[in-house]
Scaffold this motif. Structure first.
Motif, PDB file in Angstrom:
ATOM      1  N   ASP A   1       0.856  -1.180   0.000  1.00  0.00           N
ATOM      2  CA  ASP A   1       0.000   0.000   0.000  1.00  0.00           C
ATOM      3  C   ASP A   1       0.894   1.231   0.000  1.00  0.00           C
ATOM      4  OD1 ASP A   1      -1.869   1.921   0.254  1.00  0.00           O
ATOM      5  OD2 ASP A   1      -2.643   1.279   2.199  1.00  0.00           O
ATOM      6  N   LEU A   2       1.002   1.891  -1.159  1.00  0.00           N
ATOM      7  CA  LEU A   2       1.830   3.079  -1.260  1.00  0.00           C
ATOM      8  C   LEU A   2       1.043   4.335  -0.902  1.00  0.00           C
ATOM      9  CD1 LEU A   2       3.861   2.369  -4.523  1.00  0.00           C
ATOM     10  CD2 LEU A   2       4.361   1.724  -2.162  1.00  0.00           C
ATOM     11  N   ASP A   3      -0.141   4.133  -0.351  1.00  0.00           N
ATOM     12  CA  ASP A   3      -0.989   5.253   0.055  1.00  0.00           C
ATOM     13  C   ASP A   3      -1.319   6.154  -1.131  1.00  0.00           C
ATOM     14  OD1 ASP A   3      -2.484   6.479   2.010  1.00  0.00           O
ATOM     15  OD2 ASP A   3      -0.920   7.924   2.518  1.00  0.00           O
ATOM     16  N   ILE A   4      -1.509   5.509  -2.305  1.00  0.00           N
ATOM     17  CA  ILE A   4      -1.877   6.232  -3.524  1.00  0.00           C
ATOM     18  C   ILE A   4      -3.302   5.838  -3.910  1.00  0.00           C
ATOM     19  CG2 ILE A   4      -1.405   6.503  -5.988  1.00  0.00           C
ATOM     20  CD1 ILE A   4       1.537   6.025  -5.393  1.00  0.00           C
ATOM     21  N   ASP A   5      -4.154   6.812  -4.066  1.00  0.00           N
ATOM     22  CA  ASP A   5      -5.523   6.569  -4.504  1.00  0.00           C
ATOM     23  C   ASP A   5      -5.505   6.250  -6.001  1.00  0.00           C
ATOM     24  OD1 ASP A   5      -8.213   6.692  -5.260  1.00  0.00           O
ATOM     25  OD2 ASP A   5      -8.670   8.168  -3.702  1.00  0.00           O
ATOM     26  N   ILE A   6      -6.140   5.160  -6.398  1.00  0.00           N
ATOM     27  CA  ILE A   6      -6.131   4.755  -7.800  1.00  0.00           C
ATOM     28  C   ILE A   6      -6.740   5.840  -8.680  1.00  0.00           C
ATOM     29  CG2 ILE A   6      -8.356   3.594  -7.782  1.00  0.00           C
ATOM     30  CD1 ILE A   6      -5.175   2.331  -9.512  1.00  0.00           C
ATOM     31  N   ASP A   7      -7.636   6.647  -8.122  1.00  0.00           N
ATOM     32  CA  ASP A   7      -8.236   7.740  -8.899  1.00  0.00           C
ATOM     33  C   ASP A   7      -7.220   8.824  -9.240  1.00  0.00           C
ATOM     34  OD1 ASP A   7     -10.732   6.536  -8.883  1.00  0.00           O
ATOM     35  OD2 ASP A   7     -11.351   7.551  -7.031  1.00  0.00           O
ATOM     36  N   ASP A   8      -6.098   8.842  -8.521  1.00  0.00           N
ATOM     37  CA  ASP A   8      -5.071   9.852  -8.759  1.00  0.00           C
ATOM     38  C   ASP A   8      -3.985   9.367  -9.715  1.00  0.00           C
ATOM     39  OD1 ASP A   8      -6.304  11.676  -7.074  1.00  0.00           O
ATOM     40  OD2 ASP A   8      -5.235  10.952  -5.304  1.00  0.00           O
ATOM     41  N   VAL A   9      -4.146   8.161 -10.250  1.00  0.00           N
ATOM     42  CA  VAL A   9      -3.187   7.658 -11.241  1.00  0.00           C
ATOM     43  C   VAL A   9      -3.599   8.191 -12.606  1.00  0.00           C
ATOM     44  CG1 VAL A   9      -2.194   5.629 -12.355  1.00  0.00           C
ATOM     45  CG2 VAL A   9      -2.682   5.592  -9.895  1.00  0.00           C
ATOM     46  N   GLU A  10      -2.854   9.146 -13.084  1.00  0.00           N
ATOM     47  CA  GLU A  10      -3.151   9.756 -14.380  1.00  0.00           C
ATOM     48  C   GLU A  10      -2.780   8.854 -15.532  1.00  0.00           C
ATOM     49  OE1 GLU A  10      -1.090  13.414 -16.680  1.00  0.00           O
ATOM     50  OE2 GLU A  10      -2.136  13.983 -14.835  1.00  0.00           O
ATOM     51  N   GLN A  11      -1.662   8.142 -15.383  1.00  0.00           N
ATOM     52  CA  GLN A  11      -1.193   7.237 -16.437  1.00  0.00           C
ATOM     53  C   GLN A  11      -0.198   6.249 -15.845  1.00  0.00           C
ATOM     54  OE1 GLN A  11      -0.388   8.655 -20.570  1.00  0.00           O
ATOM     55  NE2 GLN A  11       1.726   8.056 -20.143  1.00  0.00           N
ATOM     56  N   ALA A  12      -0.230   5.021 -16.353  1.00  0.00           N
ATOM     57  CA  ALA A  12       0.745   4.008 -15.957  1.00  0.00           C
ATOM     58  C   ALA A  12       1.295   3.363 -17.224  1.00  0.00           C
ATOM     59  CB  ALA A  12       0.099   2.951 -15.061  1.00  0.00           C
ATOM     60  N   THR A  13       2.611   3.227 -17.288  1.00  0.00           N
ATOM     61  CA  THR A  13       3.263   2.651 -18.461  1.00  0.00           C
ATOM     62  C   THR A  13       4.172   1.519 -18.010  1.00  0.00           C
ATOM     63  OG1 THR A  13       3.293   4.871 -19.426  1.00  0.00           O
ATOM     64  CG2 THR A  13       4.584   3.181 -20.542  1.00  0.00           C
ATOM     65  N   PHE A  14       4.140   0.410 -18.754  1.00  0.00           N
ATOM     66  CA  PHE A  14       4.924  -0.769 -18.402  1.00  0.00           C
ATOM     67  C   PHE A  14       5.820  -1.177 -19.575  1.00  0.00           C
ATOM     68  CE2 PHE A  14       1.022  -0.785 -16.010  1.00  0.00           C
ATOM     69  CZ  PHE A  14       1.431  -1.081 -14.719  1.00  0.00           C
ATOM     70  N   TYR A  15       7.017  -1.643 -19.233  1.00  0.00           N
ATOM     71  CA  TYR A  15       7.990  -2.088 -20.239  1.00  0.00           C
ATOM     72  C   TYR A  15       8.514  -3.458 -19.840  1.00  0.00           C
ATOM     73  CZ  TYR A  15      12.555  -2.330 -22.648  1.00  0.00           C
ATOM     74  OH  TYR A  15      13.637  -2.729 -23.392  1.00  0.00           O
ATOM     75  N   LEU A  16       8.640  -4.342 -20.826  1.00  0.00           N
ATOM     76  CA  LEU A  16       9.124  -5.695 -20.558  1.00  0.00           C
ATOM     77  C   LEU A  16       9.993  -6.164 -21.704  1.00  0.00           C
ATOM     78  CD1 LEU A  16       9.104  -8.374 -18.938  1.00  0.00           C
ATOM     79  CD2 LEU A  16       7.004  -8.973 -20.158  1.00  0.00           C
ATOM     80  N   ARG A  17      11.151  -6.695 -21.358  1.00  0.00           N
ATOM     81  CA  ARG A  17      12.018  -7.305 -22.363  1.00  0.00           C
ATOM     82  C   ARG A  17      12.676  -8.537 -21.766  1.00  0.00           C
ATOM     83  NH1 ARG A  17      16.800  -4.627 -26.183  1.00  0.00           N
ATOM     84  NH2 ARG A  17      17.170  -6.537 -27.382  1.00  0.00           N
ATOM     85  N   VAL A  18      12.611  -9.651 -22.482  1.00  0.00           N
ATOM     86  CA  VAL A  18      13.236 -10.911 -22.078  1.00  0.00           C
ATOM     87  C   VAL A  18      14.105 -11.366 -23.244  1.00  0.00           C
ATOM     88  CG1 VAL A  18      12.902 -13.272 -21.313  1.00  0.00           C
ATOM     89  CG2 VAL A  18      11.261 -11.517 -20.644  1.00  0.00           C
ATOM     90  N   ASP A  19      15.403 -11.437 -23.028  1.00  0.00           N
ATOM     91  CA  ASP A  19      16.355 -11.744 -24.087  1.00  0.00           C
ATOM     92  C   ASP A  19      17.291 -12.858 -23.611  1.00  0.00           C
ATOM     93  OD1 ASP A  19      17.869 -11.611 -26.367  1.00  0.00           O
ATOM     94  OD2 ASP A  19      18.967  -9.821 -25.794  1.00  0.00           O
ATOM     95  N   PRO A  20      17.379 -13.993 -24.297  1.00  0.00           N
ATOM     96  CA  PRO A  20      16.687 -14.309 -25.547  1.00  0.00           C
ATOM     97  C   PRO A  20      15.205 -14.597 -25.314  1.00  0.00           C
ATOM     98  CG  PRO A  20      17.871 -16.220 -24.762  1.00  0.00           C
ATOM     99  CD  PRO A  20      18.227 -15.098 -23.832  1.00  0.00           C
ATOM    100  N   GLY A  21      14.509 -14.930 -26.397  1.00  0.00           N
ATOM    101  CA  GLY A  21      13.084 -15.218 -26.299  1.00  0.00           C
ATOM    102  C   GLY A  21      12.811 -16.351 -25.329  1.00  0.00           C
ATOM    103  N   VAL A  22      11.634 -16.318 -24.741  1.00  0.00           N
ATOM    104  CA  VAL A  22      11.278 -17.279 -23.705  1.00  0.00           C
ATOM    105  C   VAL A  22      11.420 -18.717 -24.187  1.00  0.00           C
ATOM    106  CG1 VAL A  22       9.419 -18.097 -22.209  1.00  0.00           C
ATOM    107  CG2 VAL A  22       9.746 -15.632 -22.587  1.00  0.00           C
ATOM    108  N   SER A  23      11.087 -18.991 -25.435  1.00  0.00           N
ATOM    109  CA  SER A  23      11.121 -20.364 -25.938  1.00  0.00           C
ATOM    110  C   SER A  23      12.539 -20.921 -25.961  1.00  0.00           C
ATOM    111  CB  SER A  23      10.522 -20.445 -27.344  1.00  0.00           C
ATOM    112  OG  SER A  23      11.275 -19.682 -28.263  1.00  0.00           O
TER     113      SER A  23
END
Length: 307
Positions: A88-110
């Protein structure tokens, strides 16, 4: 007048030097998205994220959730996740203007999933993976940095990490910003694990040798960092197994933030995690014993007291 100018230059220089040495860097949404694009990541529509194949992460992907999408699709899930994880970061979800996520797995999972397909020959030494996952949250209202940092402290405390034992290059905050930066050398962690009470429990159960064979030569790094300001929160986690952790390095470089990988391996974090495992050693031994009894046709009259 000349003295005032010189004094002004000295004061400004001092303030800049303090800011530069503080290690407290604000990461905005624009900064985050620019870094993703410069590294060649593909933007994925939130509606299409579930349709991605594991190998799509090899070159990196990022997804942007705006306030409307969060309110319509994510709010209940986020609130549930916060409750379950006790983060609990004491952040109201209504106050989240934008959330951006980045993911990279190298090499490929397979490429390394094939290793798991043959358990008899399975060895962590056969896996090479370099991955990074990051998130940036932009807030529409200014928050008190100490309150958010208290939430991060609660999170690491669940792994028995006491932030009071960390040095100023790992944990620091003031009213303008704060950070947590931890690096764990996996070889150091493996060595500590092999000397732990939990490993002794595995030895008593007759499973230690197999596990030691699988992990004794494991190398790599686990790094995590939180950067907090009154209107932005940035989180990055990097994991390299048997290879250099280049993905978190290049991402932090693009953002011009301190790479947690640059911190020395944290003995405080390793000892705390081992202590957590040791706390569960008796429970694990008891649960494992009941499982073996059941597998061997023992009584079914058991109460389960799992984790």
């Amino acid at each position: 007048m000349r003295r005032k100018i010189v004094a002004g230059i000295l004061v400004t220089s001092f303030m800049l030097s303090v800011a530069g040495c503080s290690g407290i860097k604000e990461v905005t949404s624009d900064d985050f998205i620019d870094a993703c694009e410069k590294l060649g990541a593909d933007e994925v529509d939130p509606e299409d994220f579930d349709d991605l194949e594991p190998d799509d992460y090899e070159d990196g992907v990022y997804v942007i959730l705006d306030q409307d999408f969060i309110e319509e699709n994510v709010q209940d899930y986020v609130l549930m996740s916060i409750k379950v994880s006790k983060l609990d970061l004491d952040i109201d979800i209504d106050d989240v203007e934008q959330a951006t996520f980045y993911l990279r797995v190298d090499p490929g999972v397979s490429d390394f999933m094939d290793v798991f397909d043959s358990y008899d020959d399975f060895d962590f030494d056969d896996i090479e993976a370099d991955s990074v996952i990051a998130a940036q949250i932009t807030l529409s209202e200014e928050y008190e940095v100490p309150e958010i940092m208290d939430g991060i402290e609660d999170l690491v405390r669940r792994a028995n990490i006491d932030v009071d034992d960390l040095n100023s290059s790992e944990w620091k905050y003031n009213n303008q910003g704060g950070y947590l930066k931890l690096h764990i050398d996996i070889a150091d962690f493996v060595q500590a694990f092999l000397e732990s009470d939990f490993y002794d429990t595995l030895d008593d159960l007759g499973t230690a040798d197999d596990i030691e064979d699988m992990i004794e030569d494991l190398e790599g790094d686990l790094s995590v960092a939180f950067y907090v300001s009154p209107t932005n929160v940035f989180v990055v986690v990097g994991l390299g197994l048997n290879t250099d952790s280049e993905r978190i390095t290049e991402f932090c470089s693009e953002l011009n933030v301190d790479n947690p990988l640059n911190r020395p391996s944290s003995e405080v974090a390793i000892d705390a995690i081992i202590e957590t495992l040791d706390d569960y050693s008796d429970i694990y031994a008891s649960s494992f014993g009941r499982y073996i009894d059941l597998a061997n046709g023992g009584s079914n009259d058991y109460d389960y007291y799992g984790f």
